[in-house]
Structures are given as structure tokens and as C-alpha cells.
Design a protein around this motif. Structure first.
Motif, mmCIF file in Angstrom:
data_model
loop_
_atom_site.group_PDB
_atom_site.id
_atom_site.type_symbol
_atom_site.label_atom_id
_atom_site.label_comp_id
_atom_site.label_asym_id
_atom_site.label_seq_id
_atom_site.Cartn_x
_atom_site.Cartn_y
_atom_site.Cartn_z
ATOM 1 N N TRP A 137 34.321 43.219 39.173
ATOM 2 C CA TRP A 137 34.755 44.610 39.092
ATOM 3 C C TRP A 137 36.098 44.759 39.793
ATOM 4 C CZ3 TRP A 137 31.824 47.487 35.961
ATOM 5 C CH2 TRP A 137 30.497 47.095 35.761
ATOM 6 N N SER A 138 36.903 45.651 39.295
ATOM 7 C CA SER A 138 38.203 45.923 39.907
ATOM 8 C C SER A 138 38.614 47.350 39.584
ATOM 9 C CB SER A 138 39.259 44.933 39.399
ATOM 10 O OG SER A 138 40.526 45.226 39.943
ATOM 11 N N SER A 139 39.422 47.939 40.472
ATOM 12 C CA SER A 139 39.894 49.309 40.261
ATOM 13 C C SER A 139 41.330 49.357 39.763
ATOM 14 C CB SER A 139 39.783 50.102 41.575
ATOM 15 O OG SER A 139 40.575 49.494 42.596
ATOM 16 N N ARG A 140 41.934 48.189 39.493
ATOM 17 C CA ARG A 140 43.304 48.185 38.987
ATOM 18 C C ARG A 140 43.556 46.944 38.150
ATOM 19 N NH1 ARG A 140 47.332 48.217 43.904
ATOM 20 N NH2 ARG A 140 46.337 50.245 44.032
ATOM 21 N N ALA A 141 44.553 47.079 37.289
ATOM 22 C CA ALA A 141 44.953 45.970 36.427
ATOM 23 C C ALA A 141 46.472 45.973 36.315
ATOM 24 C CB ALA A 141 44.312 46.092 35.050
ATOM 25 N N VAL A 142 47.058 44.789 36.217
ATOM 26 C CA VAL A 142 48.509 44.633 36.125
ATOM 27 C C VAL A 142 48.843 44.014 34.768
ATOM 28 C CG1 VAL A 142 50.554 43.543 37.113
ATOM 29 C CG2 VAL A 142 48.727 44.376 38.622
ATOM 30 N N PHE A 143 49.739 44.663 34.033
ATOM 31 C CA PHE A 143 50.193 44.183 32.729
ATOM 32 C C PHE A 143 51.704 43.966 32.778
ATOM 33 C CE2 PHE A 143 46.450 46.764 31.959
ATOM 34 C CZ PHE A 143 45.713 46.011 31.055
ATOM 35 N N TYR A 199 43.122 52.329 29.634
ATOM 36 C CA TYR A 199 41.714 52.711 29.676
ATOM 37 C C TYR A 199 40.959 51.714 30.556
ATOM 38 C CZ TYR A 199 43.093 54.892 25.191
ATOM 39 O OH TYR A 199 43.733 55.580 24.196
ATOM 40 N N GLY A 200 39.807 52.138 31.039
ATOM 41 C CA GLY A 200 38.887 51.246 31.719
ATOM 42 C C GLY A 200 37.559 51.216 30.976
ATOM 43 N N TYR A 201 36.826 50.118 31.105
ATOM 44 C CA TYR A 201 35.528 50.030 30.424
ATOM 45 C C TYR A 201 34.573 49.139 31.206
ATOM 46 C CZ TYR A 201 36.947 45.398 28.707
ATOM 47 O OH TYR A 201 37.346 44.092 28.626
ATOM 48 N N ASP A 202 33.290 49.354 30.969
ATOM 49 C CA ASP A 202 32.232 48.524 31.535
ATOM 50 C C ASP A 202 32.060 47.321 30.617
ATOM 51 O OD1 ASP A 202 29.840 47.356 32.366
ATOM 52 O OD2 ASP A 202 28.909 49.266 32.853
ATOM 53 N N SER A 203 32.093 46.105 31.180
ATOM 54 C CA SER A 203 31.996 44.904 30.353
ATOM 55 C C SER A 203 30.671 44.806 29.607
ATOM 56 C CB SER A 203 32.202 43.656 31.223
ATOM 57 O OG SER A 203 31.313 43.656 32.327
ATOM 58 N N SER A 204 29.646 45.531 30.067
ATOM 59 C CA SER A 204 28.367 45.547 29.352
ATOM 60 C C SER A 204 28.420 46.427 28.107
ATOM 61 C CB SER A 204 27.240 46.028 30.277
ATOM 62 O OG SER A 204 27.125 45.204 31.414
ATOM 63 N N PHE A 205 29.387 47.355 28.053
ATOM 64 C CA PHE A 205 29.565 48.249 26.909
ATOM 65 C C PHE A 205 31.049 48.244 26.514
ATOM 66 C CE2 PHE A 205 26.106 49.799 29.577
ATOM 67 C CZ PHE A 205 25.051 49.835 28.676
ATOM 68 N N PRO A 206 31.512 47.157 25.895
ATOM 69 C CA PRO A 206 32.955 46.983 25.660
ATOM 70 C C PRO A 206 33.559 47.961 24.661
ATOM 71 C CG PRO A 206 31.707 45.277 24.534
ATOM 72 C CD PRO A 206 30.720 46.028 25.384
#
Length: 279
Positions: free
Chosen positions: A175-181, A197-204
Motif C-alpha cells: 500500500w502507498s499514499s503516493r505515486a511518481v510518474f 486515480y487510486g485503486y484497490d488492487s483487489s478491485f482493479p
């Protein structure tokens, strides 16, 4: 060779090619979503399947989990390959394929279409580092930051003429609260507008609300690809040279100020004895 064996061999040779043709002669259809495959909860969307000109019927299905809503579509629309959803919900999200029926055979399945529903979580924040103002030919870093921890993040570039182009980021930790692109190199001839956007990996296929739109402002300065990369000899980025130049200019200005003070003091010390002698 017995007559019966000869007949069986000839029959097998005549049926073999025909069986192969019947199994895979029909090419796969095209499957797409209008207006887009990424849809906000409650908005309308239509899945369209297109086969050859002789297609008489279409079949749409969701992989891994049956979709009961498909059975409610009117038959006349199904025959045209149209599968409308008046108001999309979480139940519609998933990966779909379609087939068409022609010449007494079903075609190969289409390429998968991922139907995504947004609005499952609060929206993240998207920002550009160090600034949304970017020189032409440069790359830029985009930071997608959220108050919630997600299993993955999506960055989508909005385009006026085509569907959005998206990048998927999955953190090394669960889990993470940020992403770098990293995107670019940018040019002033195109529009550079993004949402994340953010998503739960169990519900992609269930995404958060989209971030506010971030539009990069591309300046007219043009840099070659080699200038946009780190210097192979010194290990420095072009931005480092800009900082160094500013520091050098500041030091040079300080030296000039000190020299001016020393020169003023020297002139003042020479005038003092002359003034005393005149008196």
C-alpha cells in the motif's frame, strides 16, 4: 492397402482442411466503449461489438464473473452489437469480450476491454515537480498524492481526438499514499493535460474520483534530447547548471561589492591626511 483403408484416408484428407476452416475462419471482432472505457458512476456508456458485414448476431460476456445486465438488453440491439448501460454502477465494471455469429459459426473472441468505474474513493492530488511550467524537450515528474493508501495508481493523459492514454503504477510495498510518474519529453505542439486515480488492487476496475485536471505549460525554449539527459561526464542535470550559474553570478556580485568598499576606504584614507595638511 485395403479398399476400406484407402477410403478412410481419402475421407480424412477431405474433412481435415474443412474442419480447420470451420474452427477459425472468422476473424475476431472489435470491441470498444462510447464515450470511453473509464466512466464516472451514474453516467451512461455503450459497449459496441463490430464483426464482418455478414454478422447476424453478437454475444458479449464478462470474464471471470457473469454479467446479468447483458441478458436484459433488447434482442434487436444485441443483433446490432450494441450493449447500452443507461447508468453505470460498480456491478458493471470488469473485463469484457465479444463474438459474432456468421455462416453457422461463432467468431474468435475480441481483444479484452477493461470497463472502469470511477468514484469509489475520494480524489487524490496531482502536482508537477518542480513546476507545471516546462521547457520544450524536457521531461517532467508528476506526483499523485492521496490521503488514502492504495494498491495502485493510474495516470491518464486526456486527449481531444482519441481516448485517454493511461499509465499504471504499483508501489513496491503493498500500500502507498503516493505515486511518481515521469512524462515527456514535452512539446508546445500538443496539449499535456493529466488526471490521476487510486485503486484497490483487489478491485482493479474500481477507481477513485479523478484528481483535478493538471495542465502543463510548455515554454518555447527547445532543448535537444542530449541536453535533457544527465551529463555523462559530470553527472549533472541541466537544472544543476542553472543553479551553478546563479551562484557564480551571486559570488561575482559580492566580490564587486567588497572591492568597491575597499576602494572607497582607500580613497577616504588618502583624503584624510591631505585635509589635515590643508588645515
Amino acid at each position: 492397402m485395403t479398399p476400406i483403408l484407402t477410403v478412410l484416408i481419402c475421407l480424412g484428407l477431405s474433412l481435415g482442411p474443412r474442419t480447420h476452416v470451420q474452427a477459425g475462419i472468422l476473424p475476431k471482432p472489435m470491441l470498444w466503449a462510447e464515450p470511453d472505457r473509464v466512466i464516472t458512476q451514474g453516467s451512461p456508456v455503450t459497449l459496441r461489438c463490430q464483426g464482418n458485414l455478414e454478422a447476424r448476431e453478437y454475444h458479449l460476456y464478462r470474464e471471470r464473473k457473469p454479467a446479468s445486465w447483458i441478458t436484459l438488453i433488447r434482442p434487436e440491439l444485441v443483433k446490432k452489437g450494441q450493449f447500452p448501460i443507461p447508468s453505470i454502477t460498480w456491478e458493471h465494471a470488469g473485463q469484457y469480450r465479444c463474438q459474432y455469429y456468421s455462416r453457422s459459426w461463432w467468431s474468435e473472441p475480441s481483444e479484452p476491454l477493461e470497463l472502469v468505474v470511477t468514484g469509489a474513493y475520494s480524489k487524490p492530488t496531482l502536482s508537477a515537480l518542480p513546476s507545471p511550467v516546462v521547457a520544450s524537450g524536457w521531461n517532467v515528474t508528476l506526483l499523485c498524492d492521496s490521503q488514502l493508501a492504495f494498491g495502485g495508481f493510474i495516470l491518464c493523459k486526456e486527449r481531444e481526438d482519441e481516448h485517454s492514454q493511461c499509465l499504471n503504477f504499483q508501489p513496491h510495498t503493498r500500500w502507498s499514499s503516493r505515486a511518481v510518474f515521469s512524462v515527456g519529453p514535452v512539446s508546445p505542439s500538443r496539449r499535456w493535460s493529466y488526471r490521476c486515480y487510486g485503486y484497490d488492487s483487489s478491485f482493479p476496475y474500481l477507481w477513485s474520483l479523478p484528481s483535478d485536471l493538471l495542465e502543463l505549460l510548455v515554454s518555447g525554449e527547445t532543448l535537444s534530447p542530449s541536453q535533457n539527459q544527465t551529463d555523462s561526464k559530470t553527472g549533472q542535470h541541466p537544472q544543476d547548471y542553472t543553479v551553478e550559474n546563479l551562484i557564480r553570478m551571486g559570488v561575482a556580485g559580492l566580490v564587486l561589492v567588497v572591492l568597491g568598499i575597499l576602494l572607497f576606504e582607500a580613497q577616504h584614507s588618502q583624503r584624510s591626511p591631505q585635509d589635515a595638511a590643508g588645515r
